[in-house]
Motif scaffolding. Sequence first.
Motif, PDB file in Angstrom:
ATOM      1  N   MET A 246     -43.701  95.206 -33.275  1.00  0.00           N
ATOM      2  CA  MET A 246     -42.753  95.111 -32.061  1.00  0.00           C
ATOM      3  C   MET A 246     -43.083  93.811 -31.587  1.00  0.00           C
ATOM      4  O   MET A 246     -44.082  93.365 -31.359  1.00  0.00           O
ATOM      5  N   VAL A 247     -41.737  93.079 -31.235  1.00  0.00           N
ATOM      6  CA  VAL A 247     -41.684  91.568 -30.803  1.00  0.00           C
ATOM      7  C   VAL A 247     -41.224  91.822 -29.573  1.00  0.00           C
ATOM      8  O   VAL A 247     -39.953  91.951 -29.587  1.00  0.00           O
ATOM      9  N   ARG A 248     -41.729  90.933 -28.479  1.00  0.00           N
ATOM     10  CA  ARG A 248     -41.044  90.974 -27.313  1.00  0.00           C
ATOM     11  C   ARG A 248     -40.960  89.662 -26.812  1.00  0.00           C
ATOM     12  O   ARG A 248     -41.897  88.749 -27.049  1.00  0.00           O
ATOM     13  N   ASN A 249     -39.687  89.413 -26.310  1.00  0.00           N
ATOM     14  CA  ASN A 249     -39.303  87.987 -25.818  1.00  0.00           C
ATOM     15  C   ASN A 249     -39.518  88.064 -24.406  1.00  0.00           C
ATOM     16  O   ASN A 249     -38.413  88.730 -23.746  1.00  0.00           O
ATOM     17  N   TYR A 250     -40.259  87.402 -23.758  1.00  0.00           N
ATOM     18  CA  TYR A 250     -40.178  87.226 -22.094  1.00  0.00           C
ATOM     19  C   TYR A 250     -39.209  86.088 -21.489  1.00  0.00           C
ATOM     20  O   TYR A 250     -39.288  86.221 -20.281  1.00  0.00           O
ATOM     21  N   ASP A 251     -38.800  85.354 -22.364  1.00  0.00           N
ATOM     22  CA  ASP A 251     -37.763  84.548 -21.712  1.00  0.00           C
ATOM     23  C   ASP A 251     -36.428  85.093 -21.626  1.00  0.00           C
ATOM     24  O   ASP A 251     -36.179  86.527 -22.188  1.00  0.00           O
ATOM     25  N   THR A 252     -35.434  84.561 -20.981  1.00  0.00           N
ATOM     26  CA  THR A 252     -34.168  85.232 -20.795  1.00  0.00           C
ATOM     27  C   THR A 252     -33.203  84.815 -21.828  1.00  0.00           C
ATOM     28  O   THR A 252     -32.075  85.547 -21.959  1.00  0.00           O
ATOM     29  N   GLY A 253     -33.547  83.883 -22.679  1.00  0.00           N
ATOM     30  CA  GLY A 253     -32.371  83.493 -23.945  1.00  0.00           C
ATOM     31  C   GLY A 253     -33.049  84.058 -25.148  1.00  0.00           C
ATOM     32  O   GLY A 253     -34.174  84.329 -25.165  1.00  0.00           O
ATOM     33  N   VAL A 254     -32.022  84.282 -26.086  1.00  0.00           N
ATOM     34  CA  VAL A 254     -32.380  84.789 -27.446  1.00  0.00           C
ATOM     35  C   VAL A 254     -33.470  83.692 -27.971  1.00  0.00           C
ATOM     36  O   VAL A 254     -33.492  82.345 -27.985  1.00  0.00           O
ATOM     37  N   LYS A 255     -34.341  84.349 -28.739  1.00  0.00           N
ATOM     38  CA  LYS A 255     -35.342  83.507 -29.533  1.00  0.00           C
ATOM     39  C   LYS A 255     -35.366  83.897 -31.038  1.00  0.00           C
ATOM     40  O   LYS A 255     -35.613  85.067 -31.440  1.00  0.00           O
ATOM     41  N   SER A 256     -35.294  83.024 -32.002  1.00  0.00           N
ATOM     42  CA  SER A 256     -35.242  83.051 -33.416  1.00  0.00           C
ATOM     43  C   SER A 256     -36.429  82.212 -34.017  1.00  0.00           C
ATOM     44  O   SER A 256     -36.139  80.950 -33.852  1.00  0.00           O
ATOM     45  N   THR A 304     -44.192  79.699 -33.670  1.00  0.00           N
ATOM     46  CA  THR A 304     -43.623  79.167 -32.571  1.00  0.00           C
ATOM     47  C   THR A 304     -44.704  78.696 -31.621  1.00  0.00           C
ATOM     48  O   THR A 304     -45.817  78.785 -31.815  1.00  0.00           O
ATOM     49  N   SER A 305     -44.156  77.684 -30.708  1.00  0.00           N
ATOM     50  CA  SER A 305     -45.180  76.988 -29.783  1.00  0.00           C
ATOM     51  C   SER A 305     -44.776  77.717 -28.286  1.00  0.00           C
ATOM     52  O   SER A 305     -44.004  77.167 -27.864  1.00  0.00           O
ATOM     53  N   ASP A 306     -45.650  78.643 -28.064  1.00  0.00           N
ATOM     54  CA  ASP A 306     -45.321  79.102 -26.714  1.00  0.00           C
ATOM     55  C   ASP A 306     -46.589  79.323 -25.836  1.00  0.00           C
ATOM     56  O   ASP A 306     -47.781  78.712 -26.075  1.00  0.00           O
ATOM     57  N   ALA A 307     -46.825  80.115 -25.014  1.00  0.00           N
ATOM     58  CA  ALA A 307     -47.909  80.164 -23.963  1.00  0.00           C
ATOM     59  C   ALA A 307     -49.280  80.874 -24.398  1.00  0.00           C
ATOM     60  O   ALA A 307     -50.457  80.172 -24.236  1.00  0.00           O
ATOM     61  N   ILE A 308     -49.160  81.632 -25.184  1.00  0.00           N
ATOM     62  CA  ILE A 308     -50.249  82.431 -25.686  1.00  0.00           C
ATOM     63  C   ILE A 308     -50.307  82.285 -27.240  1.00  0.00           C
ATOM     64  O   ILE A 308     -49.277  82.771 -27.767  1.00  0.00           O
ATOM     65  N   GLU A 309     -51.339  81.951 -27.898  1.00  0.00           N
ATOM     66  CA  GLU A 309     -51.522  81.735 -29.152  1.00  0.00           C
ATOM     67  C   GLU A 309     -51.741  83.128 -29.818  1.00  0.00           C
ATOM     68  O   GLU A 309     -51.452  83.561 -30.958  1.00  0.00           O
ATOM     69  N   SER A 310     -52.766  83.762 -29.421  1.00  0.00           N
ATOM     70  CA  SER A 310     -53.222  85.043 -29.836  1.00  0.00           C
ATOM     71  C   SER A 310     -52.289  86.304 -30.195  1.00  0.00           C
ATOM     72  O   SER A 310     -52.182  86.772 -31.144  1.00  0.00           O
ATOM     73  N   ASP A 311     -51.404  86.134 -29.428  1.00  0.00           N
ATOM     74  CA  ASP A 311     -50.158  87.576 -29.831  1.00  0.00           C
ATOM     75  C   ASP A 311     -49.130  87.120 -30.609  1.00  0.00           C
ATOM     76  O   ASP A 311     -48.235  87.557 -30.715  1.00  0.00           O
ATOM     77  N   ASN A 312     -49.354  85.695 -31.274  1.00  0.00           N
ATOM     78  CA  ASN A 312     -48.162  85.317 -32.425  1.00  0.00           C
ATOM     79  C   ASN A 312     -48.685  85.737 -33.581  1.00  0.00           C
ATOM     80  O   ASN A 312     -48.143  85.455 -34.696  1.00  0.00           O
ATOM     81  N   TYR A 313     -50.026  86.380 -33.854  1.00  0.00           N
ATOM     82  CA  TYR A 313     -50.550  87.008 -35.180  1.00  0.00           C
ATOM     83  C   TYR A 313     -50.557  88.224 -35.131  1.00  0.00           C
ATOM     84  O   TYR A 313     -51.030  88.982 -34.098  1.00  0.00           O
ATOM     85  N   ALA A 314     -50.388  88.936 -36.290  1.00  0.00           N
ATOM     86  CA  ALA A 314     -50.707  90.221 -36.680  1.00  0.00           C
ATOM     87  C   ALA A 314     -51.580  90.404 -37.949  1.00  0.00           C
ATOM     88  O   ALA A 314     -51.341  89.813 -38.916  1.00  0.00           O
ATOM     89  N   TYR A 315     -52.501  91.176 -37.785  1.00  0.00           N
ATOM     90  CA  TYR A 315     -53.474  91.157 -39.007  1.00  0.00           C
ATOM     91  C   TYR A 315     -53.516  92.658 -39.825  1.00  0.00           C
ATOM     92  O   TYR A 315     -53.425  93.599 -38.863  1.00  0.00           O
ATOM     93  N   ILE A 316     -53.540  92.919 -40.775  1.00  0.00           N
ATOM     94  CA  ILE A 316     -53.491  94.259 -41.483  1.00  0.00           C
ATOM     95  C   ILE A 316     -54.821  94.220 -42.541  1.00  0.00           C
ATOM     96  O   ILE A 316     -54.813  93.222 -43.239  1.00  0.00           O
ATOM     97  N   SER A 317     -55.480  95.380 -42.520  1.00  0.00           N
ATOM     98  CA  SER A 317     -56.373  95.345 -43.503  1.00  0.00           C
ATOM     99  C   SER A 317     -56.138  96.888 -44.468  1.00  0.00           C
ATOM    100  O   SER A 317     -56.117  97.920 -43.589  1.00  0.00           O
TER     101      SER A 317
END
Length: 636
Positions: A246-256, A304-317
């Motif tokens: 699940m990906v959340r956009n905290y901005d008011t405009g669409v992000k792709s 993307t270049s945004d406020a927090i880098e850690s939440d731009n990643y997902a890891y699966i093992s």
Amino acid sequence: MAIADSLSSLPFIFPLALLGLLSIIPLIILYMLLPKPFKVSMPSVMFLMRVEESREKIYSSITKIVRDPLFIVQLFVLIMLAVAAAGPYILSYDTLSDKNTVIIIDGSASMQIGDRFAEAQRDAPRYLSQVNTVILAESTPVIIAENVSAADAERAIKGLSSKAVTADIGSSMATASSILSAKGGSVYVLSDFTAWDGLNPMEAKNLLGSGLDVTFVPYGTPTSNNLAIINGYLEKSNGTYNYYFMVRNYDTGVKSVYANVTTTLPNGSKLVYSPLTVSVQGDSVETFVFKNVRSGTTEIKLITSDAIESDNYAYISIPGTQSADVLYISDAGGTLPSEVALSLIPELTVTSIEEVPESLSMSYSFVVVNMGDHVLTSEEVDTLHTYVSNGGNLVFVAGKYLEAANQTVNLSKMLPARINSTVSSIDGTQIYAVGSDFTSDLDLNSVYMRTYLNAETRDLSATAYPVMTMEGVPIIAYGPYNNGTVFYFGLNDHSGEDAWNNFASFPAFPVFWIRIADYFAGIGDISEYNVKAGTIMTLSADTEILTPNGKTTTNRVLFDTVGVYTIGSKKIAVNMYNDKESNTVTERMTGLENANEGGELPTQYEIKTNIFYIFAILAALLMILELYLLRKRGDI
């Protein structure tokens, strides 16, 4: 009042004690009224001499006092005692306070926004004193340096970094209070104060009371520039895993944006997939899926270049196809619940026998001993002892065969708890989890034992006791023995009217045995390989671990950074998955209007060095001299 005001300006902690100098007056009067007798030579022609009587009386009174060494000694004893009681000190100035100081830096993910963490690192040295402790507030307080100099504390602060967790600031403040409990001091909390676990920092400050000087130093302002992976899970379908995130956009405009996907296979080779397209409307959440996840570790990265880098990643093992052999030894005459739980694990091959063989193959990942009536012979115990000593893993399930009366020397040595005799309780005895990977998320509150083995903990630092009774009797214990590991499972699962407990009827029972299999054989539920940042894992011994930040050796792992951790042959994926920390539009907590925003601090501090002990020692020495003079004169 005038005398008191004058005394208060002197370099003394208790200046009014100087009034004790007035005791000198009665001493002088005493010596003048009761002068010591002395011999006078009387000439036979005394009547012919002229004596000036008035001048002679005054002169003789003064000279008798001044020339009497006992008077001089007693005079200085009174002076030294009065001055020591007043607490004299030497006043000097330093750029560092002489108070003990604890610096708490918020290490949560939201401190990655902008330069919040960097600014806290920059400002923290300004609050240092001569004795300092540095705490990084993570999901649990992490003491980085304790009771160190300003220079050492500054070096420790420079080496810190923010993590992918929510900080428990209240617990960190409680830890600071414990450190400063003896001498008091100052606590500085450097945080954005937007999110926390546990107690509200303001409530924690009020609970600490007035004994400590607590200062909040807030950082940062809200921003809407953040796109975050806030959750994810694996779902198995037709023998393959699909990953939903699940990906959340905290901005008011669409992000792709695009999401790069790379899988590292168990053999080390890499698979690079075509980028996924991730498009999320303003202030909303969308779910995406990556199908047919291969064995190994997979990284999904939002470009993307945004406020927090850690939440731009997902890891699966996903562990590679593994198999393991287990030997199950029991005289029950039927299949016990623990054996059933182990046999349901697809990758595990369970071999059942009724007695301990003459020798044990090291090919078994672990051996379970679960006896009913049969008492282990010394030969059987020696076989098990040899297996463990050579690096094997052994699980003892509670039974009367483990009572002290039935133990051989080697069996007593191997057991991680000192077991005595069997105890029965009509009302049942409740157990509780102390904290371990074996018991995390398991509800043990409804488990009651009618019969159990009374045991005591051993004084072994590497032994863990994750489950105990309310009276402190260890029910589950494990730890290293020689080159192997011994696990004591104190919840007997033999059924019938004389069943020892009701644990086998709970959903947590098979989960527990899956975790035992995973611990010894690296085989278990897929969730054991994929955890959320902030999770803590306890190991049986110090183990070398490869973290996203490098190698470390420990027996307690705090997964606080997104990425892949390697523990032995096991690879664990750690993800942030934290909507609370990723929510960059959150305002800081209320009540910080008067908090220190990094304002001016004193450039110099007054340092008072107590020297009262010098005068106390001098007074003691003079008293000894006084006794010597009295003895010499024959007065004592």
